[in-house]
Design a protein around this motif. Structure first.
Motif, PDB file in Angstrom:
ATOM      1  N   LYS A 103      24.573  48.851  39.129  1.00  0.00           N
ATOM      2  CA  LYS A 103      24.576  50.149  38.446  1.00  0.00           C
ATOM      3  C   LYS A 103      25.239  50.014  37.072  1.00  0.00           C
ATOM      4  N   ASN A 104      24.821  50.871  36.158  1.00  0.00           N
ATOM      5  CA  ASN A 104      25.377  50.860  34.806  1.00  0.00           C
ATOM      6  C   ASN A 104      26.828  51.333  34.809  1.00  0.00           C
ATOM      7  N   VAL A 105      27.556  50.965  33.752  1.00  0.00           N
ATOM      8  CA  VAL A 105      28.960  51.345  33.611  1.00  0.00           C
ATOM      9  C   VAL A 105      29.036  52.540  32.663  1.00  0.00           C
ATOM     10  N   PHE A 106      29.726  53.585  33.108  1.00  0.00           N
ATOM     11  CA  PHE A 106      29.882  54.777  32.281  1.00  0.00           C
ATOM     12  C   PHE A 106      31.269  54.799  31.651  1.00  0.00           C
ATOM     13  N   ALA A 107      31.337  55.332  30.432  1.00  0.00           N
ATOM     14  CA  ALA A 107      32.565  55.305  29.630  1.00  0.00           C
ATOM     15  C   ALA A 107      33.758  55.878  30.390  1.00  0.00           C
ATOM     16  N   GLY A 130      40.349  40.417  36.633  1.00  0.00           N
ATOM     17  CA  GLY A 130      39.699  39.356  35.888  1.00  0.00           C
ATOM     18  C   GLY A 130      38.390  38.847  36.448  1.00  0.00           C
ATOM     19  N   ASP A 131      37.991  39.297  37.644  1.00  0.00           N
ATOM     20  CA  ASP A 131      36.737  38.835  38.250  1.00  0.00           C
ATOM     21  C   ASP A 131      35.535  39.339  37.460  1.00  0.00           C
ATOM     22  N   LEU A 132      34.569  38.440  37.234  1.00  0.00           N
ATOM     23  CA  LEU A 132      33.326  38.837  36.580  1.00  0.00           C
ATOM     24  C   LEU A 132      32.474  39.623  37.567  1.00  0.00           C
ATOM     25  N   LEU A 133      32.102  40.849  37.203  1.00  0.00           N
ATOM     26  CA  LEU A 133      31.291  41.702  38.060  1.00  0.00           C
ATOM     27  C   LEU A 133      29.835  41.733  37.634  1.00  0.00           C
ATOM     28  N   ALA A 134      29.593  41.654  36.316  1.00  0.00           N
ATOM     29  CA  ALA A 134      28.228  41.773  35.811  1.00  0.00           C
ATOM     30  C   ALA A 134      28.175  41.376  34.337  1.00  0.00           C
ATOM     31  N   VAL A 156      23.855  47.478  32.631  1.00  0.00           N
ATOM     32  CA  VAL A 156      24.034  46.244  33.409  1.00  0.00           C
ATOM     33  C   VAL A 156      22.691  45.549  33.595  1.00  0.00           C
ATOM     34  N   ARG A 157      22.652  44.261  33.317  1.00  0.00           N
ATOM     35  CA  ARG A 157      21.440  43.469  33.459  1.00  0.00           C
ATOM     36  C   ARG A 157      21.442  42.680  34.761  1.00  0.00           C
ATOM     37  N   GLU A 158      22.576  42.071  35.072  1.00  0.00           N
ATOM     38  CA  GLU A 158      22.655  41.250  36.276  1.00  0.00           C
ATOM     39  C   GLU A 158      24.076  41.352  36.834  1.00  0.00           C
ATOM     40  N   ALA A 159      24.170  41.590  38.134  1.00  0.00           N
ATOM     41  CA  ALA A 159      25.469  41.785  38.772  1.00  0.00           C
ATOM     42  C   ALA A 159      25.801  40.633  39.700  1.00  0.00           C
ATOM     43  N   ALA A 160      27.095  40.378  39.847  1.00  0.00           N
ATOM     44  CA  ALA A 160      27.578  39.337  40.754  1.00  0.00           C
ATOM     45  C   ALA A 160      27.703  39.924  42.158  1.00  0.00           C
TER      46      ALA A 160
END
Length: 164
Positions: A103-107, A130-134, A156-160
């Motif tokens: 899902k996209n991140v909202f401000a 610090g974990d990469l989510l997307a 978001v293009r690609e999520a972990a």
């Protein structure tokens, strides 16, 4: 689209583009000169590099505008190489499951952002720990992301996945 396992002739140019787009050291992080794993370059029918893959996934796609779009593997490599807050948008526990679901991140849910982020920049969406989510594209500049209570901050293009 053709594939080339030996894209060694293209790699110095792609390192230069990455350094320009993401800052010094990004090219070597994305395409390490001493990488033992095979880097595969998928090309258009005209021979232009289109996607760069490693054994662990897509590193980048090369757009017709001359800029890279990050794959999750490229995001992992940049996150390891660039000091925070470079190209990062930070979210907390509340947003993590949604971001991991693509899902996209909202401000409203952003807890921190690199002050240099501009609309259209490729960014890393990371958790406060610090974990990469997307990986994705910033839709607003850093000031707007921090100030706005509404609006999409990152597409978001690609999520972990959660086990990543």
């Amino acid at each position: 689209m053709s594939e080339s396992a030996d894209g060694s002739a293209d790699l110095p140019t792609m390192r230069t583009i990455a350094d320009y787009q993401f800052g010094a050291g990004a090219g070597a992080a994305l395409f390490p000169p001493d990488e033992r794993a095979a880097i595969t370059i998928k090309r258009t029918t005209s021979g232009r590099p289109q996607q760069v893959h490693a054994d662990d996934g897509r590193i980048v796609s090369f757009g017709t505008d001359g800029r890279f779009t990050l794959g999750l593997e490229g995001g992992r490599r940049l996150a390891a190489a660039l000091d925070p807050p470079a190209y990062r948008v930070v979210v907390d526990d509340e947003s993590e499951p949604f971001v991991r679901d693509g899902k996209n991140v909202f401000a409203k849910f952003v807890r921190g952002v690199d002050p240099a982020v501009r609309p259209g920049d490729e960014v890393l969406v990371v958790h406060e720990r610090g974990d990469l989510l997307a990986v994705g594209r910033a839709e607003l500049d850093a000031g707007a992301i921090e100030d706005f209570e509404t609006g999409m901050a990152v597409s978001v293009r690609e999520a972990a996945p959660a086990d990543d």
